[in-house]
Scaffold this motif. Structure first.
Motif, PDB file in Angstrom:
ATOM      1  N   ILE A 121       0.859  -1.180   0.000  1.00 36.98           N
ATOM      2  CA  ILE A 121       0.000   0.000   0.000  1.00 36.98           C
ATOM      3  C   ILE A 121       0.897   1.231   0.000  1.00 36.98           C
ATOM      4  O   ILE A 121       1.720   1.411   0.910  1.00 36.98           O
ATOM      5  N   ALA A 122       0.754   2.060  -1.022  1.00 35.20           N
ATOM      6  CA  ALA A 122       1.562   3.273  -1.139  1.00 35.20           C
ATOM      7  C   ALA A 122       1.433   4.117   0.122  1.00 35.20           C
ATOM      8  O   ALA A 122       0.329   4.268   0.667  1.00 35.20           O
ATOM      9  N   HIS A 123       2.550   4.643   0.609  1.00 33.74           N
ATOM     10  CA  HIS A 123       2.629   5.507   1.796  1.00 33.74           C
ATOM     11  C   HIS A 123       2.327   4.769   3.109  1.00 33.74           C
ATOM     12  O   HIS A 123       2.288   5.395   4.160  1.00 33.74           O
ATOM     13  N   VAL A 124       2.068   3.453   3.033  1.00 34.00           N
ATOM     14  CA  VAL A 124       1.728   2.690   4.238  1.00 34.00           C
ATOM     15  C   VAL A 124       2.747   1.584   4.477  1.00 34.00           C
ATOM     16  O   VAL A 124       3.306   1.472   5.562  1.00 34.00           O
ATOM     17  N   GLY A 125       3.003   0.737   3.476  1.00 29.98           N
ATOM     18  CA  GLY A 125       3.961  -0.351   3.635  1.00 29.98           C
ATOM     19  C   GLY A 125       3.839  -1.376   2.525  1.00 29.98           C
ATOM     20  O   GLY A 125       2.831  -1.426   1.814  1.00 29.98           O
ATOM     21  N   ALA A 126       4.873  -2.212   2.394  1.00 33.62           N
ATOM     22  CA  ALA A 126       4.922  -3.206   1.311  1.00 33.62           C
ATOM     23  C   ALA A 126       4.248  -4.516   1.677  1.00 33.62           C
ATOM     24  O   ALA A 126       4.054  -5.383   0.831  1.00 33.62           O
ATOM     25  N   ASP A 127       3.867  -4.665   2.945  1.00 35.79           N
ATOM     26  CA  ASP A 127       3.382  -5.963   3.408  1.00 35.79           C
ATOM     27  C   ASP A 127       2.201  -5.806   4.370  1.00 35.79           C
ATOM     28  O   ASP A 127       2.207  -6.337   5.466  1.00 35.79           O
ATOM     29  N   ARG A 144      -7.996  13.260 -10.074  1.00 35.13           N
ATOM     30  CA  ARG A 144      -7.380  13.986  -8.960  1.00 35.13           C
ATOM     31  C   ARG A 144      -6.939  13.043  -7.847  1.00 35.13           C
ATOM     32  O   ARG A 144      -6.264  13.458  -6.909  1.00 35.13           O
ATOM     33  N   GLY A 145      -7.345  11.789  -7.928  1.00 34.32           N
ATOM     34  CA  GLY A 145      -7.063  10.847  -6.860  1.00 34.32           C
ATOM     35  C   GLY A 145      -5.840   9.987  -7.102  1.00 34.32           C
ATOM     36  O   GLY A 145      -5.222  10.048  -8.163  1.00 34.32           O
ATOM     37  N   ASP A 146      -5.516   9.190  -6.104  1.00 34.76           N
ATOM     38  CA  ASP A 146      -4.385   8.267  -6.168  1.00 34.76           C
ATOM     39  C   ASP A 146      -4.834   6.857  -5.815  1.00 34.76           C
ATOM     40  O   ASP A 146      -5.521   6.660  -4.803  1.00 34.76           O
ATOM     41  N   VAL A 147      -4.427   5.906  -6.641  1.00 38.78           N
ATOM     42  CA  VAL A 147      -4.620   4.488  -6.323  1.00 38.78           C
ATOM     43  C   VAL A 147      -3.500   4.115  -5.358  1.00 38.78           C
ATOM     44  O   VAL A 147      -2.326   4.303  -5.663  1.00 38.78           O
ATOM     45  N   LEU A 148      -3.866   3.605  -4.187  1.00 42.23           N
ATOM     46  CA  LEU A 148      -2.870   3.255  -3.176  1.00 42.23           C
ATOM     47  C   LEU A 148      -2.554   1.766  -3.144  1.00 42.23           C
ATOM     48  O   LEU A 148      -1.454   1.376  -2.764  1.00 42.23           O
ATOM     49  N   ALA A 149      -3.530   0.925  -3.528  1.00 40.18           N
ATOM     50  CA  ALA A 149      -3.294  -0.522  -3.495  1.00 40.18           C
ATOM     51  C   ALA A 149      -4.223  -1.241  -4.456  1.00 40.18           C
ATOM     52  O   ALA A 149      -5.358  -0.810  -4.690  1.00 40.18           O
ATOM     53  N   LYS A 150      -3.695  -2.355  -4.981  1.00 39.69           N
ATOM     54  CA  LYS A 150      -4.489  -3.240  -5.837  1.00 39.69           C
ATOM     55  C   LYS A 150      -4.325  -4.666  -5.353  1.00 39.69           C
ATOM     56  O   LYS A 150      -3.285  -5.030  -4.798  1.00 39.69           O
ATOM     57  N   TYR A 151      -5.363  -5.458  -5.594  1.00 41.08           N
ATOM     58  CA  TYR A 151      -5.308  -6.895  -5.357  1.00 41.08           C
ATOM     59  C   TYR A 151      -5.824  -7.549  -6.626  1.00 41.08           C
ATOM     60  O   TYR A 151      -6.949  -7.263  -7.048  1.00 41.08           O
ATOM     61  N   GLU A 152      -5.005  -8.383  -7.251  1.00 38.78           N
ATOM     62  CA  GLU A 152      -5.363  -9.038  -8.519  1.00 38.78           C
ATOM     63  C   GLU A 152      -5.903  -8.020  -9.526  1.00 38.78           C
ATOM     64  O   GLU A 152      -6.968  -8.195 -10.115  1.00 38.78           O
ATOM     65  N   ASP A 153      -5.171  -6.919  -9.709  1.00 41.89           N
ATOM     66  CA  ASP A 153      -5.506  -5.841 -10.643  1.00 41.89           C
ATOM     67  C   ASP A 153      -6.776  -5.075 -10.316  1.00 41.89           C
ATOM     68  O   ASP A 153      -7.253  -4.277 -11.122  1.00 41.89           O
ATOM     69  N   LYS A 154      -7.355  -5.310  -9.154  1.00 39.01           N
ATOM     70  CA  LYS A 154      -8.529  -4.543  -8.721  1.00 39.01           C
ATOM     71  C   LYS A 154      -8.080  -3.532  -7.670  1.00 39.01           C
ATOM     72  O   LYS A 154      -7.339  -3.879  -6.742  1.00 39.01           O
ATOM     73  N   TYR A 163     -10.315  12.366   1.354  1.00 39.14           N
ATOM     74  CA  TYR A 163     -11.063  11.114   1.530  1.00 39.14           C
ATOM     75  C   TYR A 163     -10.152   9.927   1.257  1.00 39.14           C
ATOM     76  O   TYR A 163      -9.368   9.931   0.312  1.00 39.14           O
ATOM     77  N   LEU A 164     -10.279   8.909   2.094  1.00 37.55           N
ATOM     78  CA  LEU A 164      -9.494   7.689   1.975  1.00 37.55           C
ATOM     79  C   LEU A 164     -10.472   6.518   2.020  1.00 37.55           C
ATOM     80  O   LEU A 164     -11.335   6.479   2.899  1.00 37.55           O
ATOM     81  N   ALA A 165     -10.362   5.604   1.064  1.00 37.47           N
ATOM     82  CA  ALA A 165     -11.259   4.444   1.029  1.00 37.47           C
ATOM     83  C   ALA A 165     -10.446   3.176   0.850  1.00 37.47           C
ATOM     84  O   ALA A 165      -9.475   3.155   0.094  1.00 37.47           O
ATOM     85  N   CYS A 166     -10.856   2.133   1.564  1.00 38.67           N
ATOM     86  CA  CYS A 166     -10.240   0.829   1.350  1.00 38.67           C
ATOM     87  C   CYS A 166     -11.325  -0.242   1.377  1.00 38.67           C
ATOM     88  O   CYS A 166     -12.322  -0.114   2.085  1.00 38.67           O
ATOM     89  N   ALA A 167     -11.113  -1.285   0.586  1.00 36.64           N
ATOM     90  CA  ALA A 167     -12.090  -2.363   0.437  1.00 36.64           C
ATOM     91  C   ALA A 167     -11.999  -3.381   1.569  1.00 36.64           C
ATOM     92  O   ALA A 167     -12.890  -4.192   1.741  1.00 36.64           O
ATOM     93  N   PHE A 168     -10.930  -3.306   2.332  1.00 38.17           N
ATOM     94  CA  PHE A 168     -10.657  -4.292   3.373  1.00 38.17           C
ATOM     95  C   PHE A 168     -10.891  -3.680   4.758  1.00 38.17           C
ATOM     96  O   PHE A 168     -11.301  -2.533   4.881  1.00 38.17           O
ATOM     97  N   HIS A 169     -10.635  -4.485   5.781  1.00 40.98           N
ATOM     98  CA  HIS A 169     -10.880  -4.096   7.180  1.00 40.98           C
ATOM     99  C   HIS A 169      -9.556  -3.930   7.929  1.00 40.98           C
ATOM    100  O   HIS A 169      -9.075  -4.887   8.538  1.00 40.98           O
TER     101      HIS A 169
END
Length: 188
Positions: A121-127, A144-154, A163-169
């Motif tokens: 995750i960009a700006h957060v960590g590699a793991d 205007r936004g930034d993609v911070l992380a992908k999982y299987e190209d999603k 605003y910050l959004a993540c699909a996980f918990h």
């Protein structure tokens, strides 16, 4: 720093615990007055339609919109990301419509399809240990936004303005780095 956690459904205690580990004051937000004097807000996972109905019932929908329009940072996790999105795939209407992203609900399957993955995750960590439960994914992010992380190209984490959004918990792990990133957004 005083950060609210929308306390209508979902892992409220876990988000509050993360914030407190990082030295922030965590406030359970159940009514409009609870938003006063907050520096930021977290909208947790749960069921987006149920959370939306409860936000309407307690007059929080417009109050949270005003909070966001005032430039205060908001983090939406899982269902919270759906609530923040300007557009929901296959739905005519959005909920809060604050963040210039388009989301797909339940994109990774049902409850039984829940999983964990280590993500860079960009700006957060590699793991980063991400927990996906009936998770959405982000179909599009504003220019205007930034993609911070992908999982299987999603796309599974993005930032647009405050605003910050993540699909996980992130609250269901012991890793405080994503919450720290959000607190750093608030400080700036």
């Amino acid at each position: 720093m005083k950060v609210g956690v929308l306390a209508l459904q979902g892992a409220v205690a876990e988000h509050r615990s993360m914030l407190e580990k990082l030295g922030a004051t965590a406030v359970a937000v159940k009514k409009v007055e609870d938003l006063l004097d907050l520096d930021g807000l977290i909208i947790p996972g749960g069921e987006s339609t149920t959370i939306s109905k409860l936000m309407h019932k307690y007059d929080l929908m417009e109050a949270v919109r005003r909070f966001g329009h005032a430039g205060k940072p908001i983090l939406g996790t899982c269902a919270g990301a759906i609530l923040l999105a300007k557009e929901i795939q296959g739905q005519a209407e959005h909920h809060l419509g604050l963040m210039e992203i388009k989301v797909e609900r339940n994109a990774f399957g049902r409850q039984k399809d829940s999983f964990e993955a280590l993500l860079p995750i960009a700006h957060v960590g590699a793991d980063y240990p991400a927990v996906f439960i009936r998770a959405p994914y982000i179909v599009e992010v504003s220019d205007r936004g930034d993609v911070l992380a992908k999982y299987e190209d999603k796309i599974v984490a993005a930032r647009v303005d405050h605003y910050l959004a993540c699909a996980f918990h992130p609250e269901l792990t012991e890793d405080t780095r994503l919450h720290k990133y959000f607190l750093d957004m608030i400080k700036k």
